[in-house]
Design a protein around this motif. Structure first.
Motif, PDB file in Angstrom:
ATOM      1  N   TYR A 108       0.942  -1.132  -0.180  1.00  0.00           N
ATOM      2  CA  TYR A 108       0.114  -0.001   0.027  1.00  0.00           C
ATOM      3  C   TYR A 108       0.683   1.301   0.141  1.00  0.00           C
ATOM      4  CZ  TYR A 108      -3.116   3.586   1.409  1.00  0.00           C
ATOM      5  OH  TYR A 108      -3.575   4.703   1.199  1.00  0.00           O
ATOM      6  N   PHE A 109       1.962   1.380   0.983  1.00  0.00           N
ATOM      7  CA  PHE A 109       2.710   2.442   1.069  1.00  0.00           C
ATOM      8  C   PHE A 109       3.843   2.832  -0.246  1.00  0.00           C
ATOM      9  CE2 PHE A 109       1.233   2.670   5.389  1.00  0.00           C
ATOM     10  CZ  PHE A 109       0.841   4.094   5.415  1.00  0.00           C
ATOM     11  N   ARG A 111       2.976   2.104  -3.318  1.00  0.00           N
ATOM     12  CA  ARG A 111       1.925   2.862  -4.175  1.00  0.00           C
ATOM     13  C   ARG A 111       1.648   4.453  -3.665  1.00  0.00           C
ATOM     14  NH1 ARG A 111      -2.623  -1.085  -4.433  1.00  0.00           N
ATOM     15  NH2 ARG A 111      -3.463   0.249  -3.028  1.00  0.00           N
ATOM     16  N   PHE A 112       1.238   4.385  -2.523  1.00  0.00           N
ATOM     17  CA  PHE A 112       0.956   5.546  -1.863  1.00  0.00           C
ATOM     18  C   PHE A 112       1.997   6.634  -2.310  1.00  0.00           C
ATOM     19  CE2 PHE A 112       0.653   8.509   1.712  1.00  0.00           C
ATOM     20  CZ  PHE A 112      -0.567   9.291   1.508  1.00  0.00           C
ATOM     21  N   GLU A 115       2.126   8.191  -5.255  1.00  0.00           N
ATOM     22  CA  GLU A 115       1.354   9.084  -5.498  1.00  0.00           C
ATOM     23  C   GLU A 115       1.483  10.396  -4.917  1.00  0.00           C
ATOM     24  OE1 GLU A 115      -3.000   7.197  -5.604  1.00  0.00           O
ATOM     25  OE2 GLU A 115      -2.546   8.194  -4.007  1.00  0.00           O
ATOM     26  N   CYS A 116       2.487  10.422  -3.612  1.00  0.00           N
ATOM     27  CA  CYS A 116       2.844  11.559  -2.760  1.00  0.00           C
ATOM     28  C   CYS A 116       3.969  12.229  -3.703  1.00  0.00           C
ATOM     29  CB  CYS A 116       3.332  11.279  -1.625  1.00  0.00           C
ATOM     30  SG  CYS A 116       2.153  10.758  -0.482  1.00  0.00           S
ATOM     31  N   LEU A 196       0.451   7.941   9.749  1.00  0.00           N
ATOM     32  CA  LEU A 196      -0.217   7.037   8.529  1.00  0.00           C
ATOM     33  C   LEU A 196      -0.220   5.727   8.750  1.00  0.00           C
ATOM     34  CD1 LEU A 196       1.387   8.991   5.599  1.00  0.00           C
ATOM     35  CD2 LEU A 196      -1.053   9.047   5.842  1.00  0.00           C
ATOM     36  N   PRO A 198      -2.140   2.347   6.762  1.00  0.00           N
ATOM     37  CA  PRO A 198      -2.996   1.782   5.577  1.00  0.00           C
ATOM     38  C   PRO A 198      -4.312   1.708   5.954  1.00  0.00           C
ATOM     39  CG  PRO A 198      -1.796  -0.186   6.427  1.00  0.00           C
ATOM     40  CD  PRO A 198      -1.416   1.024   7.090  1.00  0.00           C
ATOM     41  N   ASP A 205     -10.227   3.574   1.358  1.00  0.00           N
ATOM     42  CA  ASP A 205      -9.809   4.801   1.726  1.00  0.00           C
ATOM     43  C   ASP A 205      -8.810   4.600   2.934  1.00  0.00           C
ATOM     44  OD1 ASP A 205     -11.012   6.026  -0.246  1.00  0.00           O
ATOM     45  OD2 ASP A 205     -12.732   6.259   0.981  1.00  0.00           O
ATOM     46  N   ARG A 206      -7.780   5.259   3.160  1.00  0.00           N
ATOM     47  CA  ARG A 206      -6.917   5.190   4.206  1.00  0.00           C
ATOM     48  C   ARG A 206      -7.652   6.135   5.233  1.00  0.00           C
ATOM     49  NH1 ARG A 206      -4.490  10.051   4.705  1.00  0.00           N
ATOM     50  NH2 ARG A 206      -4.553  11.450   2.816  1.00  0.00           N
ATOM     51  N   VAL A 292       1.061  14.859   5.093  1.00  0.00           N
ATOM     52  CA  VAL A 292      -0.354  14.219   4.586  1.00  0.00           C
ATOM     53  C   VAL A 292      -1.478  14.928   5.561  1.00  0.00           C
ATOM     54  CG1 VAL A 292      -1.762  12.350   4.516  1.00  0.00           C
ATOM     55  CG2 VAL A 292       0.683  12.331   3.537  1.00  0.00           C
TER      56      VAL A 292
END
Ligand SMILES: [Zn+2]
Length: 322
Positions: A108-109, A111-112, A115-116, A196, A198, A205-206, A292
């Motif tokens: 998950y992270f 990918r996240f 995105e960041c 943060l 997941p 949605d996180r 975030v």
């Protein structure tokens, strides 16, 4: 029964935060709230302080965890396996080092973070959240507790859910005298970082930890709290004042972020580097979580919007700045 029946034990940690506090509660049974960090040093310091209070590790009858972070659970690996462990259900996947969850977390992270705005090539060099897990434990929950629950052997104490710093975060509140065992929810001298995590598996949605954290801070105002004994450092006594101070400080930082975004759209990572130029590399997860969080907050109050540019990066921009 008064505060004198809640004893503090402080042990060193390898983390920048310094010592971590645990609490021994002498009630109908002997309860340890939180369980330090998994190092030989912490174990020796813990045993010595326990002895000074007149106890041995074998005298402890149950452990309650305020949250799943390594510095609050690690010594469980040194304590008898038969010892009941009580915490919020969301602590289980962490304290058991559930391989399926950790794999999902990593995926998950990855990918996240892309995105960041982080270049995929940098991902392997980033500090891995798993590194801190060696100071954690490998145990399983005996009893899961949620909002409003009472715990056997801890008469008069109520569990309150306070998510934000961790999804599993709870505090214990004793109505009779307003004493709270607060974990890392509200600390006397440092602000507590919303971190943060997941989304739960199957959810898309996180969690938005800063929004949760602010709600959990405001929740404290609904209780008559005389003292919070905390996870790091001194007790907190003037709770409403400190809650207001923390909320004001957060708003100040959000305003700082909004100012940046008025000059043009930015990725989370852009904002993070500008906000924490000297520490973002060393404290990557912490500073990214904070960034975030501020962006979630600004989005929530309608001050910024986010959009995907191209296939991967997410850009935040101030509303009305175009
Ligand atoms: Zn913590």
């Amino acid at each position: 029964m008064g505060k004198e029946e809640v004893y503090r034990i402080a042990v060193p940690t390898p983390f920048p935060v310094g010592d971590v506090n645990m609490y021994l509660v002498k009630g109908d049974c002997l309860t340890l709230v939180d369980a330090g960090v998994k190092t030989e040093e912490a174990w020796h310091v813990f045993k010595r302080q326990l002895n000074e209070l007149g106890y041995e590790p074998a005298d402890i009858e149950q452990v309650v965890l305020t949250h799943h972070h390594p510095d609050h659970v690690g010594l469980l690996d040194y304590l008898p396996e038969s010892l009941p462990v009580i915490a919020h259900p969301k602590a289980q996947r962490w304290i058991s080092k559930d391989p399926q969850f950790l794999a999902w977390h990593g995926m998950y992270f990855e990918r996240f973070l892309i995105e960041c705005g982080i270049d995929a090539a940098f991902l392997p060099s980033l500090p891995n959240f798993r590194r801190s897990l060696r100071y954690s434990c490998e145990r399983s929950l005996t009893t899961a507790v949620c909002e409003g629950d009472r715990i056997d052997g801890l008469a008069g104490w109520t569990v309150l859910e306070t998510p934000g710093h961790a999804q599993s975060h709870i505090v214990l509140y004793r109505e009779k005298d307003g004493l709270m065992i607060g974990g890392d929810h509200l600390l006397a001298t440092v602000s507590s970082n919303p971190l943060l995590e997941p989304p739960d598996e199957g959810e898309t949605d996180r969690p938005k930890p800063l929004l949760q954290y602010n709600d959990s801070l405001r929740k404290l105002l609904r209780y008559e709290i005389t003292t919070i004994v905390t996870g790091h450092g001194d007790d907190v006594t003037a709770v409403p004042e400190l809650v207001e101070k923390r909320l004001a400080k957060q708003k100040e930082r959000a305003d700082q972020v909004l100012e940046m975004l008025k000059h043009g759209p930015m990725t989370v990572f852009d904002v993070c580097r500008r906000l924490f130029p000297t520490v973002y590399e060393k404290e990557f997860l912490l500073t990214m979580s904070e960034t975030v969080g501020q962006l979630d907050y600004l989005e929530d109050i309608g001050a910024v919007t986010k959009r995907k540019e191209g296939s991967s990066y997410l850009f935040y921009e101030a509303v009305g700045s175009r």
